[in-house]
Motif scaffolding. Structure first.
Motif, PDB file in Angstrom:
ATOM      1  N   UNK A 108       0.779  -1.172  -0.243  1.00  0.00           N
ATOM      2  CA  UNK A 108      -0.407  -0.300   0.002  1.00  0.00           C
ATOM      3  C   UNK A 108       0.707   1.461   0.458  1.00  0.00           C
ATOM      4  N   UNK A 109       1.836   1.009   0.139  1.00  0.00           N
ATOM      5  CA  UNK A 109       3.188   2.094   0.626  1.00  0.00           C
ATOM      6  C   UNK A 109       3.561   2.118  -0.571  1.00  0.00           C
ATOM      7  N   UNK A 110       3.813   0.956  -1.092  1.00  0.00           N
ATOM      8  CA  UNK A 110       5.617   1.493  -2.314  1.00  0.00           C
ATOM      9  C   UNK A 110       4.315   1.126  -2.871  1.00  0.00           C
ATOM     10  N   UNK A 111       4.016   2.238  -3.922  1.00  0.00           N
ATOM     11  CA  UNK A 111       3.806   2.374  -4.919  1.00  0.00           C
ATOM     12  C   UNK A 111       4.584   2.308  -6.190  1.00  0.00           C
ATOM     13  N   UNK A 112       5.060   1.939  -6.586  1.00  0.00           N
ATOM     14  CA  UNK A 112       6.191   2.014  -7.181  1.00  0.00           C
ATOM     15  C   UNK A 112       7.061   0.655  -7.609  1.00  0.00           C
ATOM     16  N   UNK A 115      10.428  -2.049  -3.264  1.00  0.00           N
ATOM     17  CA  UNK A 115      10.276  -2.798  -3.167  1.00  0.00           C
ATOM     18  C   UNK A 115      10.798  -2.118  -1.591  1.00  0.00           C
ATOM     19  N   UNK A 116      10.890  -0.606  -2.010  1.00  0.00           N
ATOM     20  CA  UNK A 116      11.220  -0.140  -0.643  1.00  0.00           C
ATOM     21  C   UNK A 116      10.193   1.323  -0.939  1.00  0.00           C
ATOM     22  N   UNK A 117      10.005   1.382   0.479  1.00  0.00           N
ATOM     23  CA  UNK A 117       9.348   2.844   1.034  1.00  0.00           C
ATOM     24  C   UNK A 117       9.823   4.028   0.758  1.00  0.00           C
ATOM     25  N   UNK A 118      10.522   4.797  -0.028  1.00  0.00           N
ATOM     26  CA  UNK A 118      10.776   6.289  -0.548  1.00  0.00           C
ATOM     27  C   UNK A 118      10.404   7.523   1.023  1.00  0.00           C
ATOM     28  N   UNK A 156      17.829   5.631   3.376  1.00  0.00           N
ATOM     29  CA  UNK A 156      17.289   6.071   3.326  1.00  0.00           C
ATOM     30  C   UNK A 156      15.644   6.170   3.154  1.00  0.00           C
ATOM     31  N   UNK A 157      15.275   4.705   3.203  1.00  0.00           N
ATOM     32  CA  UNK A 157      14.752   4.424   3.076  1.00  0.00           C
ATOM     33  C   UNK A 157      13.930   2.787   3.563  1.00  0.00           C
ATOM     34  N   UNK A 158      12.007   2.724   3.535  1.00  0.00           N
ATOM     35  CA  UNK A 158      12.440   1.451   4.780  1.00  0.00           C
ATOM     36  C   UNK A 158      11.934   0.280   3.529  1.00  0.00           C
ATOM     37  N   UNK A 159      12.809  -0.858   3.596  1.00  0.00           N
ATOM     38  CA  UNK A 159      12.955  -2.383   2.692  1.00  0.00           C
ATOM     39  C   UNK A 159      11.585  -2.614   3.541  1.00  0.00           C
ATOM     40  N   UNK A 160      11.037  -4.397   2.618  1.00  0.00           N
ATOM     41  CA  UNK A 160      10.539  -5.108   3.329  1.00  0.00           C
ATOM     42  C   UNK A 160      11.028  -5.363   4.572  1.00  0.00           C
ATOM     43  N   UNK A 161      12.109  -6.307   4.512  1.00  0.00           N
ATOM     44  CA  UNK A 161      12.747  -6.309   6.400  1.00  0.00           C
ATOM     45  C   UNK A 161      12.483  -5.268   6.992  1.00  0.00           C
TER      46      UNK A 161
END
Lengths: 182, 767
Positions: A108-112, A115-118, A156-161
């Motif tokens: 839901x966060x990671x629209x593009x 694999x990371x939430x920027x 500087x981004x949140x990965x799935x882990x």
């Protein structure tokens, strides 16, 4: 057909019938699939801050239609976890397991889908979830703090882990379950 | 502070006025006598009296008006400081004011006006209270939980009455307390009076703290139905108290009568509800008196039910419940708003008057105090309620999908405040009851005790219990945000699945409703659109028309400066105070989960729809922005962007006047336009849509706040129009999510980035 659903998603036949009725009710024009406009007719979604992202989750990359199979598949994420299920080592991860639910939330966060939430994606979500009275600087500092807390490898981004780790104390099975699919 | 000064000035003014008025009542009523004497004398002298004071003619209405004004002043006074109403429920404040006024009256040796007679109460004061509860009851959660609600309310009240009554009788049998001669019937009568639960104050606290929906709806339903049950029991026991001896046959008759009364009231109410709905089908030409129909039919249901000796409360409640859905679809928006406002106004008024009266009567009447009886009353009332709730919940939990845990049960028990109805009923006890004064004192004691002590302490208690469940100290900002996002997700999914339509009978009822009843009762040509939803639909059409994959543009450049910025910001240290501020900010400003039991139920306020409006507005604005972002590529369309709604509207206006307008056939048939061009509404529609377009377009150029304020104002003015939607407790126009959907689904990432770029660029001026 229901047997397939039952096996794959462990949804009971009664639920499947109900969902099919709902699918048909949403499917104006009896096309046999759902398009974004059909979701748009659900009024309450308009007032959901992340309503459009939820709708987006139903349509996998590049597709514009949802057939019943995918409809159920997405909804099956929200089944409450059965505690008594025996763990078979070689079976695929059930769709309503904790990991799957987390992955759903992550998407839901990671629209593009990289694999990371920027930071930008996070800011977007934050903006929709917070009222207008919050200034942009406050939003940015919250986003920065969020990333700072979760980001372990410094990109500087949140990965799935990292996402998963930050939520390890939260009872995801409870939060991301809807009782009607029990 | 200015507010404080204003408050004080109000208080002084109120008290001064009242003191003066009351003190002068005595003089004036005396003076009237001499006035008439003067007149007769002057008649003899054949002189025209220049100035006479004619008080007796207008005494009754004047007193009533002054009381009502006083009550309203009190309400103004409370709401000056918002903090007060959070911590102290409004009923406490009302009783407090009543006590003060009573003290004043006592000191000037004045008796309270004898307006509160049985007739006045049951005919004029009670109906608005109950109508308010019935009209604003959220239907779907109510019907889902109706079994539990009825079980807890009806059986619970019975249990309470009989339990407390019999225990008190046992206490009375003991000579020590000196109340030997209160009979069983009288005890039961008293017990039934004090078992009417009125958790209105508690409901607003529940809502503030977002307790779970089931608890909320059970408390609400209990409030309503226990009133009905109490009134029935009251009648029954008054009758029985008059009889010297009670046989078992009478008990059996009593139970049968109970059933007849309840079911009869219900059926009568439903009948009147349907008749009212049917009538409103034809009232399109007389929209000024449409609210009148709603009120008169409800009141008629009440009176007829009373005439037939059935439960009038049940009748008016069911009438309101059935009527609301259809009437709100049929009547004009203005009438709908009027109905709601007037109901709220009357209900608030009734309640305020009763509590004021309570305060006054407490101080001014002579009480009969009996320590033993009082204490045992308090004790038994609490104990029996606790037992009742626990036992009843225990019985019904297996039948429910979501059970009530101990915390819920505790909250329900502790939230069982007594209120207006108990007081009114005891005040109206016939004089034949010997121990009337004792009962009055006891009731007043229990009301004041529960309202003040339980009412004030319940909020911290509930918070305390909840805090125990989740360990907030360890939560990080991350968790807070993600958890809230997840909750929104689940709510959204549940909405998509329409999870509430899963009972077989409910489905059938829904189908029956949709096919037959609506066909009969709903006006055919009554379109019901809101300006904003129309606007969005038109925009959406435009988006669909002009949307093409945009060329690869300067999509990535906005990203890099951000990254540099954030890299430097990352090194910023976050102090503990910063964190605290963040937590506060998040918890206060994140949109709450859409709950189906929306704030319809506070007796003191109308529903607050600003948040949802805000969400829709922001989406609208961002949609518009993205539209312009895309439109910039097509220069020729850029100029028409701002006013495209106008030409489109004109285009649309020319389509046939009374057909439903299927917008590109794909959307729900719920958007129907008001084609009656003659009506002022469409003129307004035209004007405001263009204004809206202009405003939003100008947002980009104008200073932010002015723009948003103007749009908000505009929305606010027309917010009332958007508020009625059949059935659902919230009314929201269908939102063109597909527009963004289309954006998001574009396989070319650039479109997303470009939107984000425009987002980023656009957002700061808007803030």
């Amino acid at each position: 057909q229901t047997y397939l659903f039952q096996y794959t998603f462990a949804v009971t036949p009664a639920h499947i019938k109900r969902l099919y009725k709902r699918f048909q009710a949403l499917d104006k024009g009896n096309k046999g699939y759902l398009s974004p406009q059909d979701f748009g007719s659900v009024k309450e979604l308009a007032t959901n801050p992340i309503g459009d992202r939820i709708i987006g989750a139903f349509f996998s990359q590049g597709q514009e239609t949802v057939d019943f199979h995918s409809f159920v598949r997405i909804l099956a994420h929200f089944r409450p976890l059965d505690k008594n299920r025996a763990k078979r080592p070689d079976s695929p991860e059930p769709i309503n397991s904790r990991i799957s639910k987390l992955r759903f939330a992550f998407q839901l966060y990671d629209q593009d889908n990289d694999g990371k939430i920027s930071r930008d994606e996070l800011l977007q979500v934050l903006r929709t979830m917070l009222e207008m009275q919050v200034t942009e600087e406050q939003l940015e500092s919250i986003a920065d703090r969020t990333i700072q807390e979760a980001d372990l490898d410094g990109d500087n981004a949140i990965s799935f882990d990292e996402f998963r780790k930050s939520l390890e104390k939260v009872n995801i099975e409870h939060k991301m379950s809807s009782r009607f699919l029990h | 502070m200015q507010m404080g000064k204003l408050f004080k000035r109000n208080c002084y003014a109120v008290f001064l006025i009242f003191l003066v008025v009351h003190a002068s009542w005595g003089y004036v009523s005396n003076g009237n006598q001499s006035g008439t004497e003067d007149e007769t004398e002057s008649e003899q002298e054949q002189n025209l009296p220049v100035f006479t004071l004619n008080y007796s003619r207008i005494q009754m209405p004047l007193e009533i008006t002054l009381w009502i004004l006083l009550a309203s002043f009190a309400k103004i006074g409370f709401n000056v400081y918002e903090r007060i109403t959070i911590w102290i429920p409004e009923t406490c404040l009302l009783i407090g004011v009543g006590l003060i006024v009573g003290a004043i009256m006592h000191s000037v040796q004045e008796r309270p006006p004898a307006v509160l007679t049985s007739r006045v109460f049951f005919l004029y004061i009670l109906p608005p209270l109950v109508l308010d509860s019935g009209y604003f009851m959220p239907i779907r959660p109510f019907i889902e939980n109706i079994g539990t609600v009825l079980w807890v309310a009806v059986v619970g009240t019975l249990w309470n009455s009989i339990g407390v009554g019999l225990s008190l009788y046992a206490v009375c049998c003991i000579d020590f307390f000196g109340v030997r001669d209160i009979s069983v019937q009288e005890n039961l009568l008293f017990a039934s009076i004090i078992s009417a639960v009125d958790p209105v104050a508690v409901l607003s606290i529940f809502e503030d703290l977002s307790v779970n929906e089931q608890l909320y709806i059970v408390a609400l339903g209990e409030c309503l139905f226990s009133d009905a049950v109490t009134v029935v029991l009251y009648d029954m026991f008054t009758f029985l108290a008059g009889m010297p001896k009670v046989e078992s046959r009478d008990v059996f008759l009593g139970m049968t009568r109970f059933l007849v009364v309840g079911v009869g009231g219900l059926l009568l109410g439903v009948l009147f509800g349907f008749v009212a709905a049917f009538t409103t089908r034809f009232t399109s030409k007389v929209s000024e008196i449409e609210p009148l129909f709603a009120f008169m039919y409800s009141y008629l249901a009440y009176l007829v039910a009373d005439m037939l000796s059935t439960s009038s409360i049940m009748a008016i409640v069911t009438c309101a419940l059935t009527m609301k859905y259809y009437v709100e679809e049929n009547v004009a928006q203005n009438s709908c708003t009027t109905i709601r406002h007037v109901i709220k106004m009357l209900a608030t008024l009734s309640e305020t008057v009763i509590f004021l009266f309570l305060g006054v009567v407490t101080v001014t009447t002579e009480h009969q105090w009996n320590w033993g009886y009082m204490l045992f009353t308090l004790l038994f009332a609490f104990v029996w309620r606790a037992l009742g709730v626990v036992v009843l919940m225990h019985v019904i939990n297996p039948f429910r999908t979501i059970g009530f845990n101990y915390k819920d049960q505790f909250s329900l028990t502790y939230g069982g405040l007594r209120g207006a109805i108990s007081f009114a009923l005891v005040f109206l006890l016939p004089q034949t009851i010997v121990w009337r004064r004792l009962f009055l004192t006891a009731t007043v004691t229990i009301i004041i005790f529960t309202v003040f002590i339980q009412g004030i302490s319940i909020r911290p208690l509930i918070q305390f219990i909840n805090v125990r469940k989740t360990n907030w100290k360890l939560e990080s900002i991350n968790v807070e945000i993600h958890v809230r996002a997840m909750e929104h997700t689940v709510v959204g999914i549940e909405d998509i699945c329409a999870q509430w339509s899963h009972h077989y009978w409910k489905d059938k009822l829904q189908k029956f409703n949709d096919r037959f009843i609506r066909w009969i009762l709903i006006r055919d040509n009554q379109p019901e659109s809101s300006i904003v939803s129309l606007y969005k639909k038109l925009e959406l059409q435009n988006v669909m028309d002009i949307l093409e994959p945009p060329a690869v543009g300067d999509s990535l450049s906005p990203e890099t400066p951000n990254q540099e910025e954030s890299a430097s910001k990352l090194k910023k240290k976050f102090l503990a105070s910063d964190l605290r501020n963040m937590h506060n900010l998040l918890s206060k400003n994140m949109y709450k989960i859409r709950q189906r039991t929306v704030s319809y139920t506070s007796k003191h306020a109308l529903p607050d729809e600003t948040r949802t409006r805000e969400i829709l507005m922001r989406r609208h604005a961002s949609l518009h922005r993205s539209l312009r972002g895309v439109g910039e590529q097509h220069k020729n369309l850029a100029t028409t962007q701002r006013y495209f709604s106008l030409p489109a509207q004109r285009r649309w206006e020319h389509t046939s006047a009374s057909k439903r307008y299927p917008i590109s056939g794909n959307f729900g048939a719920e958007v129907e336009l008001d084609h009656s061009l003659a009506s002022p509404r469409s003129r307004l529609l035209r004007r405001s849509t263009s204004l809206g377009a202009r405003n939003l377009g100008a947002c980009r150029d104008m200073a932010a706040n002015a723009g948003i304020a103007a749009v908000k104002d505009h929305r606010g003015r027309h917010g009332a129009r958007r508020t009625s939607r059949p059935g659902s407790s919230q009314s929201r126009p269908p939102y063109p999510c597909p527009a963004r959907q289309h954006h998001l689904q574009d396989p070319v990432n650039n479109s997303n980035n470009r939107m984000e770029a425009s987002d980023n660029g656009m957002w700061s001026p808007l803030l």
